[in-house]
Scaffold this active site. Structure first.
Site, PDB file in Angstrom:
ATOM      1  N   SER A  19       0.832  -1.206   0.000  1.00  0.00           N
ATOM      2  CA  SER A  19       0.000   0.000   0.000  1.00  0.00           C
ATOM      3  C   SER A  19       0.864   1.252   0.000  1.00  0.00           C
ATOM      4  O   SER A  19       1.978   1.257   0.548  1.00  0.00           O
ATOM      5  CB  SER A  19      -0.860  -0.026   1.265  1.00  0.00           C
ATOM      6  OG  SER A  19      -1.458   1.221   1.490  1.00  0.00           O
ATOM      7  N   TYR A  79      -1.937  -1.874  11.129  1.00  0.00           N
ATOM      8  CA  TYR A  79      -2.196  -2.334   9.753  1.00  0.00           C
ATOM      9  C   TYR A  79      -1.073  -1.876   8.822  1.00  0.00           C
ATOM     10  O   TYR A  79      -0.487  -2.671   8.093  1.00  0.00           O
ATOM     11  CB  TYR A  79      -3.553  -1.803   9.251  1.00  0.00           C
ATOM     12  CG  TYR A  79      -3.652  -1.788   7.755  1.00  0.00           C
ATOM     13  CD1 TYR A  79      -3.909  -2.970   7.055  1.00  0.00           C
ATOM     14  CD2 TYR A  79      -3.437  -0.616   7.017  1.00  0.00           C
ATOM     15  CE1 TYR A  79      -3.954  -2.964   5.663  1.00  0.00           C
ATOM     16  CE2 TYR A  79      -3.482  -0.617   5.645  1.00  0.00           C
ATOM     17  CZ  TYR A  79      -3.739  -1.785   4.973  1.00  0.00           C
ATOM     18  OH  TYR A  79      -3.764  -1.778   3.594  1.00  0.00           O
ATOM     19  N   LYS A  83       2.159  -3.989   6.576  1.00  0.00           N
ATOM     20  CA  LYS A  83       2.567  -3.884   5.166  1.00  0.00           C
ATOM     21  C   LYS A  83       4.087  -3.660   5.087  1.00  0.00           C
ATOM     22  O   LYS A  83       4.776  -4.277   4.287  1.00  0.00           O
ATOM     23  CB  LYS A  83       1.821  -2.742   4.464  1.00  0.00           C
ATOM     24  CG  LYS A  83       0.333  -2.997   4.278  1.00  0.00           C
ATOM     25  CD  LYS A  83       0.053  -4.175   3.352  1.00  0.00           C
ATOM     26  CE  LYS A  83      -1.414  -4.512   3.243  1.00  0.00           C
ATOM     27  NZ  LYS A  83      -1.682  -5.810   2.600  1.00  0.00           N
TER      28      LYS A  83
HETATM   29  C1  UD1 Z   1      -7.281   4.216   4.005  1.00  0.00           C
HETATM   30  C2  UD1 Z   1      -6.294   3.808   5.051  1.00  0.00           C
HETATM   31  C3  UD1 Z   1      -5.081   3.197   4.353  1.00  0.00           C
HETATM   32  C4  UD1 Z   1      -5.505   2.034   3.494  1.00  0.00           C
HETATM   33  C5  UD1 Z   1      -6.573   2.493   2.510  1.00  0.00           C
HETATM   34  C6  UD1 Z   1      -7.128   1.321   1.761  1.00  0.00           C
HETATM   35  C7  UD1 Z   1      -6.683   5.333   6.915  1.00  0.00           C
HETATM   36  C8  UD1 Z   1      -6.130   6.458   7.710  1.00  0.00           C
HETATM   37  N1  UD1 Z   1      -5.945   4.933   5.871  1.00  0.00           N
HETATM   38  O1  UD1 Z   1      -6.653   5.198   3.205  1.00  0.00           O
HETATM   39  O2  UD1 Z   1      -4.138   2.783   5.303  1.00  0.00           O
HETATM   40  O3  UD1 Z   1      -4.416   1.511   2.789  1.00  0.00           O
HETATM   41  O4  UD1 Z   1      -7.644   3.121   3.207  1.00  0.00           O
HETATM   42  O5  UD1 Z   1      -7.947   1.743   0.717  1.00  0.00           O
HETATM   43  O6  UD1 Z   1      -7.738   4.824   7.192  1.00  0.00           O
HETATM   44  N2  UD1 Z   1     -13.127  10.446   3.713  1.00  0.00           N
HETATM   45  C9  UD1 Z   1     -14.165  11.311   4.059  1.00  0.00           C
HETATM   46  N3  UD1 Z   1     -15.311  10.782   4.551  1.00  0.00           N
HETATM   47  C10 UD1 Z   1     -15.490   9.439   4.729  1.00  0.00           C
HETATM   48  C11 UD1 Z   1     -14.434   8.557   4.363  1.00  0.00           C
HETATM   49  C12 UD1 Z   1     -13.260   9.102   3.864  1.00  0.00           C
HETATM   50  O7  UD1 Z   1     -14.037  12.534   3.930  1.00  0.00           O
HETATM   51  O8  UD1 Z   1     -16.564   9.014   5.190  1.00  0.00           O
HETATM   52  C13 UD1 Z   1     -11.886  11.018   3.155  1.00  0.00           C
HETATM   53  C14 UD1 Z   1     -10.660  10.726   4.005  1.00  0.00           C
HETATM   54  O9  UD1 Z   1     -10.478  11.716   4.966  1.00  0.00           O
HETATM   55  C15 UD1 Z   1      -9.568  10.713   2.936  1.00  0.00           C
HETATM   56  C16 UD1 Z   1     -10.274  10.215   1.670  1.00  0.00           C
HETATM   57  O10 UD1 Z   1     -11.663  10.397   1.916  1.00  0.00           O
HETATM   58  O11 UD1 Z   1      -9.133  12.014   2.714  1.00  0.00           O
HETATM   59  C17 UD1 Z   1      -9.996   8.759   1.390  1.00  0.00           C
HETATM   60  O12 UD1 Z   1     -10.267   8.013   2.553  1.00  0.00           O
HETATM   61  P1  UD1 Z   1     -10.205   6.419   2.569  1.00  0.00           P
HETATM   62  O13 UD1 Z   1     -11.049   5.878   1.468  1.00  0.00           O
HETATM   63  O14 UD1 Z   1     -10.518   5.974   3.948  1.00  0.00           O
HETATM   64  O15 UD1 Z   1      -8.726   6.087   2.160  1.00  0.00           O
HETATM   65  P2  UD1 Z   1      -7.335   6.532   2.833  1.00  0.00           P
HETATM   66  O16 UD1 Z   1      -7.538   7.331   4.056  1.00  0.00           O
HETATM   67  O17 UD1 Z   1      -6.504   7.142   1.767  1.00  0.00           O
END
Ligand code: UD1
Length: 343
Positions: A126, A153, A157
């Site tokens: 990742s 997690y 990795k």
């Molecule tokens: C997350 C994990 C990462 C993992 C990846 C797998 C965390 C901190 N990181 O990454 O370790 O490898 O998923 O796909 O959890 N967001 C919102 N509202 C929501 C959900 C997400 O605003 O309800 C935003 C988050 O703040 C972020 C973006 O959407 O900026 C992407 O979030 P997410 O899909 O959870 O992925 P990552 O945080 O990049």
């Protein structure tokens, strides 16, 4: 055609990869304990491909049954190892579960591969290994420094990458390809397979599609005060089918003996960063569904911005993630609609 063992092959990225492998003529045996997936995924794969992959309900931690599996399928030429626990928050609550599952599975696999003469492994890693790269490492390439993981997690990795490096160093016959994924989204265009999160989704896209489908009332945007053009976080969202195809390329490269290093590492992303708000607006535009969202505070542990420099994968693997994001978001919505029986 060669046989490929796909651990976690009924999961999200695994199932899409199985489809791509089978469409290229590979024989696939899936190992999955169904801890975070559904056996009906096999029906979806069969409807798409017209053939059913072999399936073994085994936990990768079960050394005895994994040993029997390698003996039974003596024609396995490569392993793609997806099977892992992947919820960041849960890993903070239950670190030992994550270390046991994610490290133990890989250790068993590597030992058994060596015992049974299987020489090639593709490992799901990742972009989380990079943490928040410095401005001079954005977009991030494979030479960017690894930073201390923010969760158990993420640490699994990193440690798994080291286990692979050390094991290959000790055994010249073993070859590995480490694929560092950015943010996979979307579903197969047929809507026969897609992402099936357990409970309340943590990831952005499943939360978006579930809100659009009326399962969740309101999407929370975690922060609009980041140092980015619109203040929301930036990620490199990659279509799961493009990601799946990269695995086929990686396997082809290994089986043809092309790798120039014993362990090759590739970033798999589009090369384009999109903000949370851009994703939301594009989703609303292409689907015509007006979902409710509100800006809330930052989510602990979130990275401000990260996107890939995928040039190495583009040139060395001969692969590019080029599906337009509009199409990808539509595929995610079509999958959600099918799941919920929405016309
Ligand atoms: C997350 C994990 C990462 C993992 C990846 C797998 C965390 C901190 N990181 O990454 O370790 O490898 O998923 O796909 O959890 N967001 C919102 N509202 C929501 C959900 C997400 O605003 O309800 C935003 C988050 O703040 C972020 C973006 O959407 O900026 C992407 O979030 P997410 O899909 O959870 O992925 P990552 O945080 O990049």
């Amino acid at each position: 055609m060669a046989r490929i063992l796909v651990t976690g092959g009924t999961g999200y990225i695994g199932s899409h990869t199985v489809v791509c492998l089978m469409e290229q003529g590979y024989d696939v045996v899936i190992v999955d304990n169904l801890s975070n997936s559904n056996v009906e995924v096999l029906d979806g794969i069969e409807r798409i491909v017209g053939r059913r992959p072999d399936f073994e309900n085994i936990d990768c931690l079960d050394y005895t049954n994994m040993d029997r599996l390698f003996a039974r399928y003596s024609d396995i030429e490569a392993v793609i190892h997806f099977a892992a626990s992947k919820a960041v928050g849960e890993s903070v609550e239950k670190p030992l579960l994550y270390y046991r599952n994610n490290l133990g599975s890989l250790i068993n696999l590597l030992e058994l591969m060596m015992a049974h003469g299987v020489k090639n492994i593709v490992f799901s890693s990742s972009c989380t290994v990079y943490g928040q790269p410095d401005a001079n490492h954005l977009p991030v390439d494979e030479t960017a420094p690894i930073q201390k993981a923010l969760s158990p997690y993420g640490n699994t990795k990193q440690v798994n990458e080291e286990i692979i490096q050390d094991t290959c160093h000790s055994n010249a016959n073993l070859h590995a390809t480490i694929l560092r994924y950015f943010n996979p989204i979307g579903a197969h265009p047929s809507a026969e397979i897609g992402e099936l999160p357990n409970g309340i989704p943590n990831n952005l896209l499943p939360f978006v599609t579930q809100t659009a489908a009326g399962l969740r009332e309101c999407l929370r945007v975690f922060g609009d005060d980041y140092n980015t053009p619109d203040g929301s976080c930036i990620r490199d969202y990659i279509y799961v089918m493009d990601l799946a195809k990269a695995h086929v390329k990686a396997v082809e490269r290994m089986l043809s003996g092309a790798p120039t290093e014993q362990v090759e590492i590739f970033n798999l992303g589009t090369g384009r960063g999109l903000s949370v708000l851009e994703i939301l607006r594009t989703f609303i535009k292409v689907t015509g569904v007006h979902l409710k969202y509100e800006i809330v505070g930052r989510r602990e542990g979130d990275i401000e911005q990260v996107w890939a420099k995928p040039d190495k994968a583009n040139t060395v693997l001969g692969w590019k993630a080029d599906t337009p994001v509009e199409e990808v978001l539509m595929s995610a919505w079509n999958w959600e609609k099918k799941l919920r029986g929405i016309e």
